[in-house]
Design a protein around this motif. Sequence first.
Motif, mmCIF file in Angstrom:
data_model
loop_
_atom_site.group_PDB
_atom_site.id
_atom_site.type_symbol
_atom_site.label_atom_id
_atom_site.label_comp_id
_atom_site.label_asym_id
_atom_site.label_seq_id
_atom_site.Cartn_x
_atom_site.Cartn_y
_atom_site.Cartn_z
ATOM 1 N N GLY A 113 0.825 -1.212 0.000
ATOM 2 C CA GLY A 113 0.000 0.000 0.000
ATOM 3 C C GLY A 113 0.849 1.246 0.000
ATOM 4 N N PRO A 114 0.193 2.395 -0.098
ATOM 5 C CA PRO A 114 0.941 3.652 -0.137
ATOM 6 C C PRO A 114 1.644 3.942 1.189
ATOM 7 C CG PRO A 114 -1.399 3.987 -0.655
ATOM 8 C CD PRO A 114 -1.252 2.582 -0.197
ATOM 9 N N GLN A 115 2.568 4.868 1.140
ATOM 10 C CA GLN A 115 3.326 5.241 2.331
ATOM 11 C C GLN A 115 2.393 5.775 3.428
ATOM 12 O OE1 GLN A 115 6.348 8.035 1.300
ATOM 13 N NE2 GLN A 115 7.900 6.436 1.525
ATOM 14 N N GLY A 116 2.635 5.309 4.627
ATOM 15 C CA GLY A 116 1.894 5.836 5.774
ATOM 16 C C GLY A 116 0.460 5.356 5.868
ATOM 17 N N SER A 117 0.072 4.387 5.040
ATOM 18 C CA SER A 117 -1.333 3.968 5.079
ATOM 19 C C SER A 117 -1.633 3.109 6.313
ATOM 20 C CB SER A 117 -1.702 3.190 3.808
ATOM 21 O OG SER A 117 -0.913 2.028 3.701
ATOM 22 N N GLY A 118 -0.587 2.660 6.991
ATOM 23 C CA GLY A 118 -0.798 1.873 8.216
ATOM 24 C C GLY A 118 -0.412 0.410 8.059
ATOM 25 N N LYS A 119 0.478 0.100 7.118
ATOM 26 C CA LYS A 119 0.835 -1.312 6.859
ATOM 27 C C LYS A 119 1.508 -1.977 8.063
ATOM 28 C CE LYS A 119 3.248 0.010 3.401
ATOM 29 N NZ LYS A 119 2.828 1.419 3.541
ATOM 30 N N THR A 120 2.506 -1.281 8.641
ATOM 31 C CA THR A 120 3.246 -1.904 9.739
ATOM 32 C C THR A 120 2.321 -2.151 10.940
ATOM 33 O OG1 THR A 120 5.176 -0.707 8.957
ATOM 34 C CG2 THR A 120 5.337 -1.667 11.142
ATOM 35 N N GLU A 151 12.526 -1.634 12.809
ATOM 36 C CA GLU A 151 12.572 -1.506 14.274
ATOM 37 C C GLU A 151 11.145 -1.411 14.827
ATOM 38 O OE1 GLU A 151 14.028 -1.421 17.968
ATOM 39 O OE2 GLU A 151 14.962 -2.122 16.117
ATOM 40 N N GLN A 152 10.298 -0.628 14.110
ATOM 41 C CA GLN A 152 8.891 -0.437 14.537
ATOM 42 C C GLN A 152 8.172 -1.795 14.580
ATOM 43 O OE1 GLN A 152 6.694 1.854 11.648
ATOM 44 N NE2 GLN A 152 4.771 1.795 12.802
ATOM 45 N N LEU A 153 8.375 -2.609 13.538
ATOM 46 C CA LEU A 153 7.696 -3.914 13.473
ATOM 47 C C LEU A 153 8.191 -4.824 14.600
ATOM 48 C CD1 LEU A 153 5.613 -5.433 11.708
ATOM 49 C CD2 LEU A 153 7.520 -6.559 10.598
ATOM 50 N N THR A 277 -9.440 0.521 13.402
ATOM 51 C CA THR A 277 -10.316 1.481 14.081
ATOM 52 C C THR A 277 -9.604 2.241 15.190
ATOM 53 O OG1 THR A 277 -11.055 -0.274 15.546
ATOM 54 C CG2 THR A 277 -12.430 0.158 13.622
ATOM 55 N N GLY A 278 -8.283 2.285 15.135
ATOM 56 C CA GLY A 278 -7.545 3.035 16.157
ATOM 57 C C GLY A 278 -6.079 2.646 16.093
ATOM 58 N N GLU A 279 -5.282 3.291 16.959
ATOM 59 C CA GLU A 279 -3.837 3.041 16.899
ATOM 60 C C GLU A 279 -3.414 1.805 17.697
ATOM 61 O OE1 GLU A 279 -1.152 6.518 16.663
ATOM 62 O OE2 GLU A 279 -2.944 7.622 17.252
ATOM 63 N N LYS A 280 -4.284 1.361 18.605
ATOM 64 C CA LYS A 280 -3.900 0.201 19.434
ATOM 65 C C LYS A 280 -3.966 -1.089 18.616
ATOM 66 C CE LYS A 280 -5.831 1.932 23.720
ATOM 67 N NZ LYS A 280 -7.270 2.051 23.519
HETATM 68 N N1 LIG Z 1 -6.164 6.381 14.177
HETATM 69 C C1 LIG Z 1 -5.569 5.368 13.543
HETATM 70 N N2 LIG Z 1 -4.260 5.441 13.277
HETATM 71 C C2 LIG Z 1 -3.679 4.404 12.647
HETATM 72 C C3 LIG Z 1 -4.417 3.259 12.228
HETATM 73 N N3 LIG Z 1 -3.558 2.422 11.603
HETATM 74 C C4 LIG Z 1 -2.349 3.023 11.627
HETATM 75 N N4 LIG Z 1 -2.416 4.215 12.250
HETATM 76 C C5 LIG Z 1 -1.341 5.215 12.459
HETATM 77 O O1 LIG Z 1 -0.894 5.665 11.189
HETATM 78 C C6 LIG Z 1 0.479 6.005 11.243
HETATM 79 C C7 LIG Z 1 1.235 5.298 10.119
HETATM 80 O O2 LIG Z 1 1.170 3.901 10.375
HETATM 81 P P1 LIG Z 1 2.294 2.872 9.900
HETATM 82 O O3 LIG Z 1 1.834 1.532 10.307
HETATM 83 O O4 LIG Z 1 3.645 3.304 10.333
HETATM 84 O O5 LIG Z 1 2.171 3.077 8.342
HETATM 85 P P2 LIG Z 1 3.008 2.363 7.172
HETATM 86 O O6 LIG Z 1 2.094 2.192 6.037
HETATM 87 O O7 LIG Z 1 3.691 1.152 7.669
HETATM 88 O O8 LIG Z 1 4.094 3.492 6.860
HETATM 89 P P3 LIG Z 1 5.327 3.376 5.795
HETATM 90 O O9 LIG Z 1 6.091 2.164 6.169
HETATM 91 O O10 LIG Z 1 6.082 4.642 6.020
HETATM 92 O O11 LIG Z 1 4.730 3.310 4.444
HETATM 93 C C8 LIG Z 1 0.944 5.602 12.637
HETATM 94 O O12 LIG Z 1 0.977 6.748 13.458
HETATM 95 C C9 LIG Z 1 -0.112 4.623 13.127
HETATM 96 O O13 LIG Z 1 -0.237 4.620 14.535
HETATM 97 C C10 LIG Z 1 -5.834 3.232 12.508
HETATM 98 O O14 LIG Z 1 -6.587 2.297 12.167
HETATM 99 N N5 LIG Z 1 -6.355 4.314 13.169
#
Ligand SMILES: Nc1nc2c(ncn2[C@@H]2O[C@H](COP(=O)(O)OP(=O)(O)OP(=O)(O)O)[C@@H](O)[C@H]2O)c(=O)[nH]1
Length: 447
Positions: A113-120, A151-153, A277-280
Amino acid sequence: MRFLLFVFKFLTTQLVSSIASFIKRGKVSQGDLDVLLLDIENILLECDVALDVAEYLIAQIKNKCLESNLLKKSDIATELRKIFREELILLLSDGEERKWGQRVGKMSIFLVGPQGSGKTTTAAKLALYLKNLGKSVLLVSLDVYRPAAREQLNLLAKDISVDCFEYKGRYIHDIENNATEKSKGYDVVLYDTAGCSSSDIDMMNEIQKLCRRVCPTDIIFVADSMMGQSAVKVSKGFLDYMNITGSILTKSDSDTRGGAILSIRYTTGKPLLFFGTGEKLQDLEKFNADSVAARILDMGDIDSLWQKAQNTLGNNAIEKGTKKLLSGVFTLEDYVEHIANIKKMGGAKKLASFLPGASSRAAEVSLEEGILSKHTAIVSSMTKKERVSPAILNASRKRRIAEGAGVSVRDVNQLLEKFSHMSSLIKNISSNPAHFLKNVQSFLGKK
Ligand SMILES: Nc1nc2c(ncn2[C@@H]2O[C@H](COP(=O)(O)OP(=O)(O)OP(=O)(O)O)[C@@H](O)[C@H]2O)c(=O)[nH]1
């Protein structure tokens, strides 16, 4: 567990008021219906649903209205909502998502998916979900470009006590070769890939090559709910390079208009599997098309409400509470316990959002939330004897209680009035539970 609080707020409010004003006109013509459908199409567009998708959905609804002779029906409103709901469910699901995760045999899952979409974050959430299903899971980061992502994972994996393959080198193919060796013995290997844009041809080619070498059983597209209209273009970009098998929509707890949900399902033609549905790491909900369609049309979502009660309060507490209610005994202490349970489940406003017609009662319910807090304070400043026998509350006792709770005597009287009303309601329920059940079913439209 958080629920889809915001996603459909705007869509629902607009749709419900459009349908309501259409129905108010009394006798309606085909022209009126066409105007309504055009209105609905505009509302869908305003909610970031892509044009193709909005046009397709409206065309389907229009056909169904014609086929079912809608304008000749005695209850046009109910029939129209039924058609709308059925079409939404068809658009959102073919039932495939229900089987996901139950497959026998090894699973290897790519999250793209795109950058920052929440993959990790989603990789860790999914790992936890699958671990809770009794599967052994290995997490692997294929992101060589951002060491912090690895490191995050790793940190997230530690939080949920799931193994994570740590590779310190720089070459993606080495990670993949080593990971394939390491993955033996696990039921599921979850690969977190680097975020990329479909216009970044080198990156897309690299992920495509990896997909060909690893041959994952699942390629899950992780999309941000807030991507709105661009959801179609972005998901099409990924589809050009790989065979996406399903999608997960993250950040559905944020104030999004929800259009991406319809657009991504329509564009990929593959099941929507989960909502973030959230960051947890617990904030992952299995996608359920029936619930989503019901929420969009403000028809209530009793299944999710029931699930929420079970998860928050537990089956034993629910059973105990129901038995007590059916016995017809209801004290002020029970009332305060109910208020505490409502709070535990997220408050009156959140719970009301699961009931039919929630959007039209939002202001009323907001007010009720404040009243419930006041009532807890009032009961807390009563003696045990007063809570069990409120009939002994004379003027001086009421003054003392009001002072202790920081409210007026009028507030105390209002609580007693409400409590007395509820007590007689509960006595009625306990004397004829079958009649009560029938009323509830008709309120929920399950006659
Ligand atoms: N509120 C909310 N935040 C989320 C959710 N999923 C992920 N996040 C937040 O979104 C931000 C990016 O999440 P990552 O998991 O780092 O995203 P990523 O796609 O792995 O990022 P890249 O590896 O840079 O492409 C983080 O601050 C997460 O905590 C969600 O379902 N709800």
